[in-house]
Design a protein around this motif. Sequence first.
Motif, PDB file in Angstrom:
ATOM      1  N   GLY A 157      16.756 -11.375  69.147  1.00 48.61           N
ATOM      2  CA  GLY A 157      16.565 -10.893  67.793  1.00 48.61           C
ATOM      3  C   GLY A 157      15.950  -9.508  67.680  1.00 48.61           C
ATOM      4  O   GLY A 157      15.717  -9.017  66.581  1.00 48.61           O
ATOM      5  N   VAL A 158      15.672  -8.874  68.796  1.00 49.36           N
ATOM      6  CA  VAL A 158      15.093  -7.522  68.800  1.00 49.36           C
ATOM      7  C   VAL A 158      16.246  -6.524  68.932  1.00 49.36           C
ATOM      8  O   VAL A 158      17.194  -6.765  69.690  1.00 49.36           O
ATOM      9  N   PRO A 159      16.191  -5.397  68.225  1.00 45.97           N
ATOM     10  CA  PRO A 159      17.260  -4.400  68.378  1.00 45.97           C
ATOM     11  C   PRO A 159      17.317  -3.860  69.812  1.00 45.97           C
ATOM     12  O   PRO A 159      16.285  -3.601  70.433  1.00 45.97           O
ATOM     13  N   PRO A 160      18.518  -3.678  70.360  1.00 46.80           N
ATOM     14  CA  PRO A 160      18.643  -3.136  71.714  1.00 46.80           C
ATOM     15  C   PRO A 160      17.924  -1.802  71.897  1.00 46.80           C
ATOM     16  O   PRO A 160      17.445  -1.502  72.999  1.00 46.80           O
ATOM     17  N   ALA A 161      17.832  -0.999  70.848  1.00 53.06           N
ATOM     18  CA  ALA A 161      17.169   0.302  70.952  1.00 53.06           C
ATOM     19  C   ALA A 161      15.737   0.172  71.455  1.00 53.06           C
ATOM     20  O   ALA A 161      15.230   1.078  72.114  1.00 53.06           O
ATOM     21  N   ALA A 162      15.104  -0.957  71.198  1.00 47.69           N
ATOM     22  CA  ALA A 162      13.727  -1.164  71.643  1.00 47.69           C
ATOM     23  C   ALA A 162      13.630  -1.225  73.165  1.00 47.69           C
ATOM     24  O   ALA A 162      12.543  -1.061  73.730  1.00 47.69           O
ATOM     25  N   TYR A 163      14.751  -1.448  73.844  1.00 48.90           N
ATOM     26  CA  TYR A 163      14.767  -1.585  75.305  1.00 48.90           C
ATOM     27  C   TYR A 163      15.398  -0.394  76.022  1.00 48.90           C
ATOM     28  O   TYR A 163      15.516  -0.398  77.236  1.00 48.90           O
ATOM     29  N   LEU A 164      15.824   0.613  75.277  1.00 49.43           N
ATOM     30  CA  LEU A 164      16.533   1.743  75.895  1.00 49.43           C
ATOM     31  C   LEU A 164      15.723   2.426  76.990  1.00 49.43           C
ATOM     32  O   LEU A 164      16.263   2.746  78.043  1.00 49.43           O
ATOM     33  N   ALA A 165      14.455   2.661  76.749  1.00 52.06           N
ATOM     34  CA  ALA A 165      13.634   3.389  77.723  1.00 52.06           C
ATOM     35  C   ALA A 165      13.201   2.495  78.883  1.00 52.06           C
ATOM     36  O   ALA A 165      13.197   2.926  80.034  1.00 52.06           O
ATOM     37  N   ASP A 166      12.850   1.247  78.589  1.00 57.00           N
ATOM     38  CA  ASP A 166      12.282   0.364  79.610  1.00 57.00           C
ATOM     39  C   ASP A 166      13.306  -0.417  80.412  1.00 57.00           C
ATOM     40  O   ASP A 166      13.059  -0.757  81.569  1.00 57.00           O
ATOM     41  N   ASP A 167      14.442  -0.742  79.807  1.00 56.43           N
ATOM     42  CA  ASP A 167      15.450  -1.523  80.521  1.00 56.43           C
ATOM     43  C   ASP A 167      16.860  -1.054  80.141  1.00 56.43           C
ATOM     44  O   ASP A 167      17.633  -1.805  79.533  1.00 56.43           O
ATOM     45  N   PRO A 168      17.185   0.185  80.477  1.00 51.12           N
ATOM     46  CA  PRO A 168      18.487   0.720  80.079  1.00 51.12           C
ATOM     47  C   PRO A 168      19.669  -0.051  80.668  1.00 51.12           C
ATOM     48  O   PRO A 168      20.715  -0.148  80.027  1.00 51.12           O
ATOM     49  N   THR A 169      19.493  -0.614  81.841  1.00 51.06           N
ATOM     50  CA  THR A 169      20.584  -1.375  82.454  1.00 51.06           C
ATOM     51  C   THR A 169      20.917  -2.599  81.622  1.00 51.06           C
ATOM     52  O   THR A 169      22.094  -2.910  81.398  1.00 51.06           O
ATOM     53  N   ALA A 170      19.892  -3.295  81.130  1.00 51.46           N
ATOM     54  CA  ALA A 170      20.123  -4.473  80.292  1.00 51.46           C
ATOM     55  C   ALA A 170      20.843  -4.097  78.999  1.00 51.46           C
ATOM     56  O   ALA A 170      21.743  -4.824  78.546  1.00 51.46           O
ATOM     57  N   VAL A 171      20.472  -2.960  78.421  1.00 48.44           N
ATOM     58  CA  VAL A 171      21.132  -2.518  77.190  1.00 48.44           C
ATOM     59  C   VAL A 171      22.590  -2.158  77.479  1.00 48.44           C
ATOM     60  O   VAL A 171      23.489  -2.542  76.720  1.00 48.44           O
ATOM     61  N   ALA A 172      22.842  -1.458  78.572  1.00 49.25           N
ATOM     62  CA  ALA A 172      24.214  -1.081  78.927  1.00 49.25           C
ATOM     63  C   ALA A 172      25.071  -2.325  79.174  1.00 49.25           C
ATOM     64  O   ALA A 172      26.221  -2.397  78.732  1.00 49.25           O
ATOM     65  N   GLU A 173      24.509  -3.318  79.868  1.00 45.79           N
ATOM     66  CA  GLU A 173      25.250  -4.556  80.129  1.00 45.79           C
ATOM     67  C   GLU A 173      25.511  -5.325  78.838  1.00 45.79           C
ATOM     68  O   GLU A 173      26.609  -5.863  78.641  1.00 45.79           O
ATOM     69  N   ALA A 174      24.514  -5.368  77.955  1.00 45.58           N
ATOM     70  CA  ALA A 174      24.693  -6.053  76.675  1.00 45.58           C
ATOM     71  C   ALA A 174      25.756  -5.350  75.841  1.00 45.58           C
ATOM     72  O   ALA A 174      26.582  -6.008  75.193  1.00 45.58           O
ATOM     73  N   ALA A 175      25.757  -4.027  75.849  1.00 49.57           N
ATOM     74  CA  ALA A 175      26.771  -3.270  75.101  1.00 49.57           C
ATOM     75  C   ALA A 175      28.165  -3.563  75.641  1.00 49.57           C
ATOM     76  O   ALA A 175      29.116  -3.792  74.874  1.00 49.57           O
ATOM     77  N   SER A 176      28.300  -3.584  76.961  1.00 51.68           N
ATOM     78  CA  SER A 176      29.604  -3.893  77.575  1.00 51.68           C
ATOM     79  C   SER A 176      30.074  -5.267  77.151  1.00 51.68           C
ATOM     80  O   SER A 176      31.242  -5.459  76.825  1.00 51.68           O
ATOM     81  N   SER A 177      29.157  -6.205  77.148  1.00 53.49           N
ATOM     82  CA  SER A 177      29.513  -7.569  76.748  1.00 53.49           C
ATOM     83  C   SER A 177      29.838  -7.643  75.256  1.00 53.49           C
ATOM     84  O   SER A 177      30.839  -8.232  74.862  1.00 53.49           O
ATOM     85  N   ALA A 178      28.999  -7.018  74.437  1.00 51.82           N
ATOM     86  CA  ALA A 178      29.217  -7.082  72.988  1.00 51.82           C
ATOM     87  C   ALA A 178      30.492  -6.359  72.571  1.00 51.82           C
ATOM     88  O   ALA A 178      31.252  -6.859  71.748  1.00 51.82           O
ATOM     89  N   PHE A 179      30.739  -5.191  73.145  1.00 54.83           N
ATOM     90  CA  PHE A 179      31.896  -4.410  72.751  1.00 54.83           C
ATOM     91  C   PHE A 179      33.173  -4.925  73.374  1.00 54.83           C
ATOM     92  O   PHE A 179      34.246  -4.654  72.884  1.00 54.83           O
ATOM     93  N   GLY A 180      33.038  -5.662  74.459  1.00 52.57           N
ATOM     94  CA  GLY A 180      34.211  -6.197  75.135  1.00 52.57           C
ATOM     95  C   GLY A 180      34.667  -7.531  74.571  1.00 52.57           C
ATOM     96  O   GLY A 180      35.713  -8.024  74.914  1.00 52.57           O
ATOM     97  N   THR A 181      33.882  -8.100  73.643  1.00 51.63           N
ATOM     98  CA  THR A 181      34.217  -9.394  73.055  1.00 51.63           C
ATOM     99  C   THR A 181      35.351  -9.239  72.060  1.00 51.63           C
ATOM    100  O   THR A 181      35.268  -8.436  71.135  1.00 51.63           O
ATOM    101  N   ALA A 182      36.409  -9.990  72.237  1.00 58.11           N
ATOM    102  CA  ALA A 182      37.521  -9.994  71.300  1.00 58.11           C
ATOM    103  C   ALA A 182      37.455 -11.272  70.475  1.00 58.11           C
ATOM    104  O   ALA A 182      37.296 -12.350  71.021  1.00 58.11           O
ATOM    105  N   TRP A 183      37.573 -11.129  69.179  1.00 55.57           N
ATOM    106  CA  TRP A 183      37.490 -12.309  68.296  1.00 55.57           C
ATOM    107  C   TRP A 183      38.867 -12.735  67.875  1.00 55.57           C
ATOM    108  O   TRP A 183      39.719 -12.080  67.526  1.00 55.57           O
TER     109      TRP A 183
END
Length: 183
Positions: A157-183
């Motif tokens: 429930g936290v915006p990904p931007a809150a993790y950009l500096a501390d865990d950029p890899t997690a944000v990049a992986e989440a973006a890949s997963s979120a943007f790669g999801t086809a509905w």
Amino acid sequence: MATHARTADDDLVEFRGEADRLARVHEEMLASVAALGPAMHAVARGASPQLARATQAQENLYDRIDAQFGLLDSAAAGRRLGSSAGRPGNAALQARAEGRLVALKRGARLYFPGFQFDADGRPLAVIGDLVQTAAAAGRAERGLVEWLSSPSSFFDGVPPAAYLADDPTAVAEAASSAFGTAW
């Protein structure tokens, strides 16, 4: 143990406070209606209620991004990047053109979310990766900024931007997963 018995004066003070708050809300609503009328009239074709609601929701999101992370105009973003040129906004615009920064268009101006800068004012390296990921998935820049700024199930429930500096890899992986999801 002494307790304070509520009096009629207590009720009156509470009522007046609530009445003052409601009067302020009423004045804000009147000011909003006064501003919206001319704006709606300026549109050549009438705006549907759905479009008006969507536009208001977008503006509310941008206000929230500004309150939570800051939105910098191009000059302020350029100064944050360290530019001391006469037109510091050009540095921010160049970084955006190179895919190192993202911006939101609000009216005729661009605003750069503050979450994409490190403590020294440099663009976070992960922003370039996120721009590429979003583009490859057909996502617009605005969609990327909105995703970064909105509560995410990837981060409890936290915006990904809150993790950009501390865990950029997690944000990049989440973006890949979120943007790669086809509905």
